[in-house]
Design a protein around this motif. Structure first.
Motif, PDB file in Angstrom:
ATOM      1  N   LYS A  82      73.377  89.335  76.454  1.00 12.27           N
ATOM      2  CA  LYS A  82      73.136  89.483  77.865  1.00 12.27           C
ATOM      3  C   LYS A  82      74.305  89.644  78.680  1.00 12.27           C
ATOM      4  CE  LYS A  82      70.338  86.822  80.424  1.00 12.27           C
ATOM      5  NZ  LYS A  82      69.680  85.674  81.162  1.00 12.27           N
ATOM      6  N   ASN A  83      74.602  90.924  79.197  1.00 12.05           N
ATOM      7  CA  ASN A  83      76.158  91.270  79.719  1.00 12.05           C
ATOM      8  C   ASN A  83      75.999  91.157  81.323  1.00 12.05           C
ATOM      9  OD1 ASN A  83      74.886  93.760  80.185  1.00 12.05           O
ATOM     10  ND2 ASN A  83      76.472  94.926  79.333  1.00 12.05           N
ATOM     11  N   SER A  84      75.051  90.903  82.014  1.00 15.92           N
ATOM     12  CA  SER A  84      75.263  90.457  83.429  1.00 15.92           C
ATOM     13  C   SER A  84      73.803  89.612  83.837  1.00 15.92           C
ATOM     14  CB  SER A  84      75.386  91.844  84.141  1.00 15.92           C
ATOM     15  OG  SER A  84      74.217  92.420  84.375  1.00 15.92           O
ATOM     16  N   CYS A  85      74.083  89.197  84.881  1.00 14.41           N
ATOM     17  CA  CYS A  85      72.993  88.470  85.440  1.00 14.41           C
ATOM     18  C   CYS A  85      73.316  88.302  87.047  1.00 14.41           C
ATOM     19  CB  CYS A  85      72.940  87.153  84.723  1.00 14.41           C
ATOM     20  SG  CYS A  85      71.354  86.052  85.234  1.00 14.41           S
ATOM     21  N   GLN A  86      72.371  89.011  87.714  1.00 10.65           N
ATOM     22  CA  GLN A  86      72.620  88.679  89.206  1.00 10.65           C
ATOM     23  C   GLN A  86      71.205  88.424  89.991  1.00 10.65           C
ATOM     24  OE1 GLN A  86      75.011  92.468  90.596  1.00 10.65           O
ATOM     25  NE2 GLN A  86      74.695  92.841  88.860  1.00 10.65           N
ATOM     26  N   THR A  87      71.597  87.628  90.988  1.00  8.53           N
ATOM     27  CA  THR A  87      70.127  87.606  92.121  1.00  8.53           C
ATOM     28  C   THR A  87      70.337  88.107  93.385  1.00  8.53           C
ATOM     29  OG1 THR A  87      70.120  85.453  90.582  1.00  8.53           O
ATOM     30  CG2 THR A  87      69.021  85.549  92.872  1.00  8.53           C
ATOM     31  N   ASP A 107      66.562  86.934  74.987  1.00 10.09           N
ATOM     32  CA  ASP A 107      67.481  86.000  74.881  1.00 10.09           C
ATOM     33  C   ASP A 107      67.560  85.395  73.366  1.00 10.09           C
ATOM     34  OD1 ASP A 107      68.651  85.976  77.414  1.00 10.09           O
ATOM     35  OD2 ASP A 107      66.926  84.445  78.082  1.00 10.09           O
ATOM     36  N   SER A 158      68.787  91.111  84.966  1.00  7.28           N
ATOM     37  CA  SER A 158      69.597  90.752  83.814  1.00  7.28           C
ATOM     38  C   SER A 158      69.793  91.911  83.185  1.00  7.28           C
ATOM     39  CB  SER A 158      69.054  89.620  83.172  1.00  7.28           C
ATOM     40  OG  SER A 158      68.571  88.461  83.928  1.00  7.28           O
ATOM     41  N   THR A 159      71.060  92.254  82.639  1.00  6.47           N
ATOM     42  CA  THR A 159      71.111  93.507  81.806  1.00  6.47           C
ATOM     43  C   THR A 159      71.435  92.925  80.523  1.00  6.47           C
ATOM     44  OG1 THR A 159      73.323  93.670  82.511  1.00  6.47           O
ATOM     45  CG2 THR A 159      72.042  94.909  83.622  1.00  6.47           C
ATOM     46  N   TYR A 160      70.786  93.431  79.475  1.00  6.13           N
ATOM     47  CA  TYR A 160      71.199  93.104  78.014  1.00  6.13           C
ATOM     48  C   TYR A 160      71.579  94.609  77.309  1.00  6.13           C
ATOM     49  CZ  TYR A 160      68.488  89.217  78.760  1.00  6.13           C
ATOM     50  OH  TYR A 160      67.776  87.948  79.142  1.00  6.13           O
ATOM     51  N   GLU A 208      62.084  88.199  78.999  1.00  8.82           N
ATOM     52  CA  GLU A 208      63.369  88.031  78.986  1.00  8.82           C
ATOM     53  C   GLU A 208      63.643  86.846  78.119  1.00  8.82           C
ATOM     54  OE1 GLU A 208      65.067  87.190  83.018  1.00  8.82           O
ATOM     55  OE2 GLU A 208      67.081  87.256  82.319  1.00  8.82           O
ATOM     56  N   ASP A 260      65.806  88.561  90.301  1.00 11.75           N
ATOM     57  CA  ASP A 260      66.787  88.148  89.331  1.00 11.75           C
ATOM     58  C   ASP A 260      66.828  89.501  88.223  1.00 11.75           C
ATOM     59  OD1 ASP A 260      66.933  85.643  90.122  1.00 11.75           O
ATOM     60  OD2 ASP A 260      65.189  85.262  88.939  1.00 11.75           O
TER      61      ASP A 260
END
Lengths: 238, 245
Positions: A103-108, A96, A144-146, A92, A142
C-alpha cells in the motif's frame, strides 16, 4: 556520449604513455635502479593490501539489499492481476494480506456532493479502480493505492514507486499520474575467477525488470451515488 | 657426484633468478600501467541495461574488475614471450649459465610475476569497490557482490595466479617455438585460427577444460600438469636450439 569520450580519452592517454616509454626508453629506464622498481611495485602491492581491511570497515547500511522471496512476490502479483482480469475482485482487506503487494498511499476526503464522478488523466495508465461501499454513511471517501511487486533482478523497489495524485472536489475524483520516475542501480559482479567456483554460471547477474501495476481502492459511504460515465470498464464496484 | 651437480644447478638457477628479478623488474611497470588504465575503464561499467514501461524507466550499470584480470593475463603472456627474445637473453651474458639454469630462472621469474599479477589484479577489485563507495550514490549500489567475502577474495587471487601460470606457460612455449623457427610466428596464429574455425568443438572443449572446471583442486591439478608440460617442452626446445647452434 560522455562515456564514449572518456573512453577515447583514456585510450589516447594509454597510447601516449606507451609511445612515451618506447621513444624515451633510455632516459626513463637507465636512472631506474632495481631498488626503485622494487620500491614502486612493493608500494603498489602494499597500498592494495591496505585497502582490504578498509573495505571491510566501510558501513554497508546505505546499500540496496536483495531479497530471496522474489518469485513468490511476483507470482502473487501476477495472480492478483489475473484475478482482476477475470472479474474476481479482492477487497481492501484481501489486498492488505497479499504478499508482494504494497500500500503506497492512503487518503481520506470529505464528501461534498451526493454523487461521485471520475476524472482520469489520459496517461494515467490502466490502473484498475475498485469501489467498495462501506456499511455506514460516515461522509468520508477513503482512497488507498496499492502497487504490485516491482523488481529489477533480485532488487525489490516497489516501495520507491510514487502513487498517483488524488483529489476530490465538487463530487469529482481526479487521478493524476506521478511524473515519470527514473531508477538507476549499480550492480557489482564478482570477477570471473571467483564466479567459476562459486556455483554461478555467469559473473553477470540477470537484471531483467518486472514492472508493477497500481490498483486504486476507493471506499465510499453507503448512500453515495457513483457515476462511472464512459469509464465503466475500468471502474468496478465490488 | 650426481647430487653435487644438481645442487650446483639449483644454486646457479637461484642466483640467476635473483639477478633476473632485479634486471627484469621494469617489466612490472607494464602491469601497473595496464591495471590502472583498465581500472579507469572499469569505472564506466562493463555493461548497461535499461528498460521502460512508459511511466518509469529502470537502468542498471554493471561493474566488475574482470577487465583488469584479463589485461593482467595479456601482460603475463607478453612478458613470457619477451623473456625468450634476444634482447632479454643478452641480460644473461654477464652470468655463468647454461640453457637449463637459464630456463629455470626464467620460469622462477614468471612464477613470481604470476603471484604478483594474480594478487594485484584481484585486489584492484577492492580498489574499484572503494572508489565506487566514495564517488557513487550509495543508495543506488546493490549490496549483493559489492560486499566481498574474504574467502572469495582469496579464491579469486588463487585462481588468477593459476590462470597466469597457465598463460605464462603458453607464452613461454610460443616464444621458444618462434626461437626454433620464425615460421612459427605465422604457424601458431594460423593453427589457432584454423582449429577455432574448422574444429570449433575441439577448440571450445579445450577452453572449457579449464574454464568450466568448478572444483578448485581439480582445476589446480589441470593447470599445474599442463604448465609443467608446456615449460618442459620449452626447455627441451631450448636445449635443441643450443645443439643446433
Amino acid at each position: 556520449m560522455s562515456r564514449v569520450l572518456s573512453q577515447i580519452l583514456l585510450f589516447l592517454i594509454g597510447i601516449a604513455i606507451v609511445f612515451m616509454f618506447k621513444f624515451k626508453r633510455p632516459k626513463f629506464y637507465r636512472p631506474l635502479s632495481w631498488k626503485l622498481n622494487v620500491l614502486a611495485t612493493g608500494l603498489y602491492l602494499g597500498v592494495l593490501i591496505m585497502l582490504v581491511p578498509i573495505l571491510y570497515m566501510l558501513p554497508a547500511k546505505d546499500f540496496i539489499k536483495t531479497v530471496e522471496s522474489k518469485d513468490q512476490a511476483i507470482a502473487s502479483s501476477l495472480n492478483l492481476m489475473n484475478n482482476l482480469y477475470n472479474q474476481h475482485f479482492p477487497t481492501e482487506g484481501d489486498l492488505d494480506k497479499l504478499e508482494g503487494v504494497y500500500k503506497n498511499s492512503c487518503q481520506t476526503f470529505k464528501v461534498d456532493s451526493s454523487k461521485l464522478s471520475f476524472d482520469l488523466q489520459p496517461n494515467i495508465g490502466n490502473y484498475p479502480i475498485l469501489i467498495e461501499r462501506k456499511d455506514i454513511d460516515d461522509g468520508e471517501i477513503d482512497v488507498s493505492t496499492y502497487v504490485t511487486a516491482q523488481y529489477v533482478g533480485e532488487v525489490n523497489f516497489t516501495k520507491r514507486l510514487l502513487p498517483p495524485a488524488i483529489t476530490v472536489k465538487n463530487g469529482m475524483l481526479s487521478l493524476r499520474a506521478p511524473d515519470r520516475q527514473t531508477f538507476e542501480f549499480k550492480q557489482f559482479n564478482i570477477d570471473f575467477t571467483m564466479a567459476q567456483f562459486d556455483n554461478q554460471n555467469s559473473s553477470i547477474h540477470e537484471m531483467s525488470p518486472h514492472f508493477s501495476n497500481q490498483i486504486i481502492v476507493i471506499r465510499v459511504p453507503q448512500s453515495l451515488e457513483i457515476n462511472r460515465g464512459v469509464l465503466g470498464d475500468r471502474i468496478q464496484i465490488i | 657426484m650426481m647430487s653435487l651437480k644438481e645442487v650446483d644447478l639449483l644454486s646457479i638457477s637461484i642466483k640467476q633468478y635473483v639477478y633476473k628479478l632485479k634486471a627484469y623488474s621494469t617489466l612490472f611497470y607494464g602491469l601497473l600501467l595496464a591495471q590502472i588504465i583498465t581500472l579507469f575503464f572499469s569505472l564506466n561499467g562493463i555493461s548497461h541495461m535499461s528498460s521502460s514501461n512508459g511511466e518509469l524507466s529502470v537502468s542498471v550499470n554493471s561493474y566488475s574488475a574482470s577487465l583488469v584480470i584479463v589485461f593482467s593475463f595479456f601482460w603475463i603472456l607478453f612478458a613470457a614471450i619477451q623473456l625468450t627474445t634476444k634482447q632479454y637473453k643478452k641480460i644473461e651474458n654477464p652470468l655463468v649459465t647454461n640453457r637449463i639454469s637459464g630456463n629455470l630462472s626464467n620460469i622462477g621469474f614468471l612464477m613470481t610475476a604470476c603471484v604478483f599479477g594474480g594478487i594485484t589484479s584481484s585486489l584492484v577489485g577492492v580498489l574499484l569497490r572503494i572508489i565506487m563507495y566514495f564517488t557513487f550514490d550509495r543508495s543506488q549500489i546493490i549490496s549483493d557482490e559489492f560486499i566481498l567475502a574474504f574467502s572469495d577474495l582469496l579464491l579469486g587471487i588463487s585462481v588468477a595466479i593459476l590462470y597466469m601460470v597457465l598463460i605464462s606457460g603458453m607464452g613461454y612455449l610460443t616464444g621458444m617455438l618462434t626461437k626454433v623457427s620464425m615460421a612459427f610466428v605465422i604457424i601458431i596464429p594460423a593453427v589457432i585460427i584454423g582449429i577455432s574455425k574448422a574444429y570449433a568443438d575441439i577448440f571450445q572443449s579445450l577452453i572449457k577444460f579449464f574454464t568450466l572446471e568448478s572444483s578448485l583442486p581439480l582445476f589446480a591439478l589441470k593447470v599445474i600438469i599442463t604448465s609443467i608440460l608446456m615449460f618442459g617442452v620449452s626447455i627441451l626446445l631450448s636445449n635443441r636450439g643450443e645443439v643446433s647452434q
